[in-house]
Enzyme design. Structure first.
Site, PDB file in Angstrom:
ATOM      1  N   HIS A 101       0.842  -1.198   0.000  1.00 31.29           N
ATOM      2  CA  HIS A 101       0.000   0.000   0.000  1.00 31.29           C
ATOM      3  C   HIS A 101       0.875   1.245   0.000  1.00 31.29           C
ATOM      4  O   HIS A 101       2.001   1.227   0.475  1.00 31.29           O
ATOM      5  CB  HIS A 101      -0.929   0.028   1.217  1.00 31.29           C
ATOM      6  CG  HIS A 101      -0.209  -0.086   2.536  1.00 31.29           C
ATOM      7  ND1 HIS A 101       0.205  -1.291   3.044  1.00 31.29           N
ATOM      8  CD2 HIS A 101       0.163   0.858   3.428  1.00 31.29           C
ATOM      9  CE1 HIS A 101       0.807  -1.095   4.208  1.00 31.29           C
ATOM     10  NE2 HIS A 101       0.808   0.209   4.466  1.00 31.29           N
ATOM     11  N   HIS A 103       0.930   5.275   1.194  1.00 33.75           N
ATOM     12  CA  HIS A 103       0.341   6.337   2.024  1.00 33.75           C
ATOM     13  C   HIS A 103       0.479   7.665   1.279  1.00 33.75           C
ATOM     14  O   HIS A 103       1.560   7.958   0.746  1.00 33.75           O
ATOM     15  CB  HIS A 103       1.117   6.507   3.333  1.00 33.75           C
ATOM     16  CG  HIS A 103       1.121   5.329   4.249  1.00 33.75           C
ATOM     17  ND1 HIS A 103       0.358   5.284   5.394  1.00 33.75           N
ATOM     18  CD2 HIS A 103       1.815   4.164   4.225  1.00 33.75           C
ATOM     19  CE1 HIS A 103       0.597   4.143   6.033  1.00 33.75           C
ATOM     20  NE2 HIS A 103       1.480   3.443   5.347  1.00 33.75           N
TER      21      HIS A 103
HETATM   22  P1  AMP Z   1       1.963   0.457   7.452  1.00 33.38           P
HETATM   23  O1  AMP Z   1       2.681   0.753   8.738  1.00 33.38           O
HETATM   24  O2  AMP Z   1       2.602   1.113   6.254  1.00 33.38           O
HETATM   25  O3  AMP Z   1       1.720  -1.019   7.248  1.00 33.38           O
HETATM   26  O4  AMP Z   1       0.566   1.173   7.593  1.00 33.38           O
HETATM   27  C1  AMP Z   1      -0.646   0.533   7.764  1.00 33.38           C
HETATM   28  C2  AMP Z   1      -1.697   1.610   7.921  1.00 33.38           C
HETATM   29  O5  AMP Z   1      -2.974   1.015   7.813  1.00 33.38           O
HETATM   30  C3  AMP Z   1      -1.639   2.344   9.258  1.00 33.38           C
HETATM   31  O6  AMP Z   1      -1.402   3.736   9.012  1.00 33.38           O
HETATM   32  C4  AMP Z   1      -3.021   2.081   9.854  1.00 33.38           C
HETATM   33  O7  AMP Z   1      -3.540   3.201  10.547  1.00 33.38           O
HETATM   34  C5  AMP Z   1      -3.847   1.731   8.631  1.00 33.38           C
HETATM   35  N1  AMP Z   1      -4.983   0.875   8.904  1.00 33.38           N
HETATM   36  C6  AMP Z   1      -5.010  -0.282   9.593  1.00 33.38           C
HETATM   37  N2  AMP Z   1      -6.255  -0.787   9.621  1.00 33.38           N
HETATM   38  C7  AMP Z   1      -7.033   0.058   8.905  1.00 33.38           C
HETATM   39  C8  AMP Z   1      -8.426   0.083   8.562  1.00 33.38           C
HETATM   40  N3  AMP Z   1      -9.262  -0.874   8.980  1.00 33.38           N
HETATM   41  N4  AMP Z   1      -8.883   1.116   7.831  1.00 33.38           N
HETATM   42  C9  AMP Z   1      -8.046   2.086   7.417  1.00 33.38           C
HETATM   43  N5  AMP Z   1      -6.733   2.119   7.698  1.00 33.38           N
HETATM   44  C10 AMP Z   1      -6.224   1.120   8.446  1.00 33.38           C
END
Ligand code: AMP
Ligand code: ZN
Length: 138
Positions: A101, A103
């Site tokens: 993903h 950001h």
């Molecule tokens: P990463 O550290 O790059 O894996 O980021 C994962 C991101 O996913 C974090 O910023 C979380 O806040 C976000 N996240 C986790 N669960 C959800 C969800 N159900 N809906 C939206 N964002 C989420």
């Protein structure tokens, strides 16, 4: 992590709600529920791949082809001065959700969201050695 245990796959499948920004046959974009600034947005391929380098080039192309448009909309919506595009790969790099993903993080001057990373200078000759090793791994 396989797709059955993946929170983003559950969101894509509609089993967990999200606040959707954009969707097409290949990608989904939704707001991060733990934002580090207002409008913090995620862009994910609908197929489950853990890390950037696992994702087939064509699919990655589809994802990336939408990033600019979505980022522009986010920036305009929250009236930010700029934004960071971030893709964490591996736990050591801060990846918590093992589904590739991107950001999009709106930024303003002196917002304290993150500071510049610590940088240093290579010792003599090391930059060429590292570059050569990377080229061999391509
Ligand atoms: P990463 O550290 O790059 O894996 O980021 C994962 C991101 O996913 C974090 O910023 C979380 O806040 C976000 N996240 C986790 N669960 C959800 C969800 N159900 N809906 C939206 N964002 C989420
Ligand atoms: Zn997944």
């Amino acid at each position: 992590m396989n797709a059955d245990d993946c929170i983003f796959c559950k969101i894509i499948a509609g089993q967990i709600p999200c606040v959707k920004i954009y969707e097409d046959d290949a990608i989904l974009s939704f707001l991060d529920i733990g934002p580090i600034s207002d409008g913090h947005t995620l862009v994910v391929p609908k197929q489950h791949y853990e890390q950037l380098h696992d994702c087939p080039a064509e699919l990655l192309g589809r994802v990336c082809s939408r990033l600019g448009k979505i980022a522009e909309a986010v920036k305009k919506a929250v009236n930010s001065e700029g934004y960071n595009l971030l893709c964490n790969n591996g736990g050591a790099a801060g990846q918590l959700v093992e589904h590739v993903h991107f950001h999009i993080i709106p930024r303003n001057a002196d917002d304290g969201v993150f500071n510049r990373w610590p940088s240093y200078k290579y010792e003599e000759g090391r930059i060429e050695t590292i570059a050569e090793t990377i080229r061999k791994n391509l």
